[in-house]
Scaffold this motif. Sequence first.
Motif, short mmCIF file in Angstrom:
data_model
loop_
_atom_site.label_atom_id
_atom_site.label_comp_id
_atom_site.label_asym_id
_atom_site.label_seq_id
_atom_site.Cartn_x
_atom_site.Cartn_y
_atom_site.Cartn_z
N ILE A 49 -1.21 -14.93 6.49
CA ILE A 49 0.19 -14.65 6.80
C ILE A 49 0.33 -13.77 8.04
N GLY A 50 -0.71 -12.96 8.32
CA GLY A 50 -0.69 -12.09 9.49
C GLY A 50 -0.74 -12.82 10.81
N CYS A 51 -1.07 -14.12 10.77
CA CYS A 51 -1.08 -14.91 12.01
C CYS A 51 0.32 -15.05 12.58
N GLY A 52 1.34 -15.07 11.69
CA GLY A 52 2.72 -15.19 12.17
C GLY A 52 3.12 -14.04 13.08
N PRO A 53 3.04 -12.78 12.61
CA PRO A 53 3.32 -11.65 13.50
C PRO A 53 2.39 -11.58 14.71
N ALA A 54 1.12 -11.97 14.53
CA ALA A 54 0.18 -11.93 15.65
C ALA A 54 0.61 -12.88 16.76
N ILE A 55 1.01 -14.10 16.39
CA ILE A 55 1.49 -15.05 17.39
C ILE A 55 2.75 -14.53 18.06
N ARG A 56 3.64 -13.95 17.26
CA ARG A 56 4.90 -13.43 17.81
C ARG A 56 4.64 -12.33 18.84
N VAL A 57 3.70 -11.45 18.55
CA VAL A 57 3.33 -10.40 19.51
C VAL A 57 2.76 -11.03 20.78
N ALA A 58 1.92 -12.05 20.62
CA ALA A 58 1.27 -12.68 21.78
C ALA A 58 2.24 -13.48 22.63
N THR A 59 3.42 -13.82 22.08
CA THR A 59 4.43 -14.49 22.92
C THR A 59 5.10 -13.50 23.87
N LYS A 60 5.01 -12.22 23.56
CA LYS A 60 5.65 -11.19 24.39
C LYS A 60 4.67 -10.41 25.25
N TYR A 61 3.40 -10.40 24.86
CA TYR A 61 2.38 -9.66 25.60
C TYR A 61 1.22 -10.60 25.93
N GLU A 62 0.87 -10.70 27.21
CA GLU A 62 -0.28 -11.51 27.60
C GLU A 62 -1.54 -10.65 27.47
N GLY B 226 0.81 -1.21 0.00
CA GLY B 226 0.00 0.00 0.00
C GLY B 226 0.84 1.25 0.00
N ILE B 227 0.62 2.11 0.99
CA ILE B 227 1.34 3.38 1.07
C ILE B 227 2.64 3.27 1.85
N ALA B 228 2.96 2.07 2.35
CA ALA B 228 4.14 1.93 3.22
C ALA B 228 5.42 1.82 2.40
N SER B 229 6.44 2.53 2.83
CA SER B 229 7.76 2.40 2.24
C SER B 229 8.51 1.28 2.97
N GLY B 230 9.76 1.04 2.58
CA GLY B 230 10.59 0.09 3.32
C GLY B 230 10.58 -1.32 2.80
N GLY B 231 10.00 -1.58 1.62
CA GLY B 231 10.00 -2.93 1.07
C GLY B 231 11.36 -3.31 0.52
N PRO B 232 11.57 -4.56 0.14
CA PRO B 232 10.58 -5.64 0.17
C PRO B 232 10.33 -6.15 1.58
N CYS B 233 9.16 -6.73 1.76
CA CYS B 233 8.77 -7.21 3.08
C CYS B 233 9.31 -8.62 3.32
N ASP B 234 9.64 -8.91 4.57
CA ASP B 234 10.00 -10.27 4.97
C ASP B 234 9.44 -10.51 6.37
N GLU B 235 9.70 -11.69 6.91
CA GLU B 235 9.14 -12.03 8.22
C GLU B 235 9.56 -11.02 9.29
N HIS B 236 10.84 -10.68 9.32
CA HIS B 236 11.34 -9.78 10.35
C HIS B 236 10.69 -8.40 10.25
N ARG B 237 10.62 -7.85 9.05
CA ARG B 237 10.08 -6.50 8.89
C ARG B 237 8.58 -6.44 9.16
N ALA B 238 7.85 -7.46 8.73
CA ALA B 238 6.42 -7.51 9.02
C ALA B 238 6.19 -7.59 10.52
N THR B 239 6.97 -8.43 11.20
CA THR B 239 6.82 -8.58 12.64
C THR B 239 7.24 -7.32 13.37
N GLU B 240 8.26 -6.66 12.87
CA GLU B 240 8.72 -5.41 13.47
C GLU B 240 7.61 -4.36 13.45
#
Length: 314
Positions: A124-137, A83-97
């Motif tokens: 694919i958004g489940c990956g970052p979502a799970i990662r966030v939930a491992t750090k925040y209850e 979309g309007i976001a700069s900083g590509g190409p996207c990968d797992e780390h950048r999406a999670t960041e």
Amino acid sequence: AGGSGSGSGSCGGSSSSSSRPERVEPRRPSCVPCLFLEYPSARFVVLYIHSNAEDLGRCRPFLTSFRSQFQVHVLAVEYPGYGIASGGPCDEHRATENAFAAMRFIREVLRWPLDSILVLGRSIGCGPAIRVATKYEVAGLILISPMLSFKALCRDVVGWFAASAFEERFPNAERIKQVASPLLVVHGQQDEVIPCRHGVELFKACRTRKLLVSPPTMAHNTDLLSDVNFLVLPMLQFFALPDYCFEELVIPAWAYAPAAGGDDGLEAELQRHLDPPTVVGGAKTERQEPSHSVLSTLRWLLSDAAAAASSSDT
């Protein structure tokens, strides 16, 4: 979470006189585009992390209905290069960041309590979502059509031998064991992109209070609100929705997109990606949406803390 300044767009350290060659860090975007939809007196904020086929403009109609259905605030975060976001190409780390950046905005700027935050990932958004939930209850984690991991999905598509050539990404089956929040998994039995067994096995691996919903007629890209049995009833039954909070939600002015003519044509890009068109900082959108419902860009820097949090897993 940063302040209002424009920032340098880089998180690299200062150079030293060491004989080591200097590591050049990739240039980071100075802002993370997000869509914020406010609901009056809502208790919950839902962090939405979209699928690969979406961007903020495409998921806006669904999220507008989602907000009204469950009477929640919604914050959707964009991936680098989408979309309007700069900083590509996207990968797992950048999406999670970017997902961690949005979560830190909710916690540190909005100062919203963890027991009133829901994290929702789709595909694919489940990956970052799970990662966030491992750090925040948080109050809950919702996974729509998740995969066990990238390699596991490749095995289903191209077989075990060919899949061995791919690097592992989004090891959700391992990370789900670290989640302490209540879990809702919705995975349709007609999903031809990510087989339903991925959602079932993730559900089995999770050790928290949990609910699995496997609608027989639901496919990967089915409208989740087209049948109340897909998402609406499970959400209402599993979480304390709707619920209300009369503490005012305050979003600082620096979090919003600049007026027309600023930030290298960001205004024009916002217009191009919205459907139907919406005037940023101007006229109302559909119905009686509050002014915060227009697509806005959260102008805050990705901090070293967010990068460290998202990269601490191997």
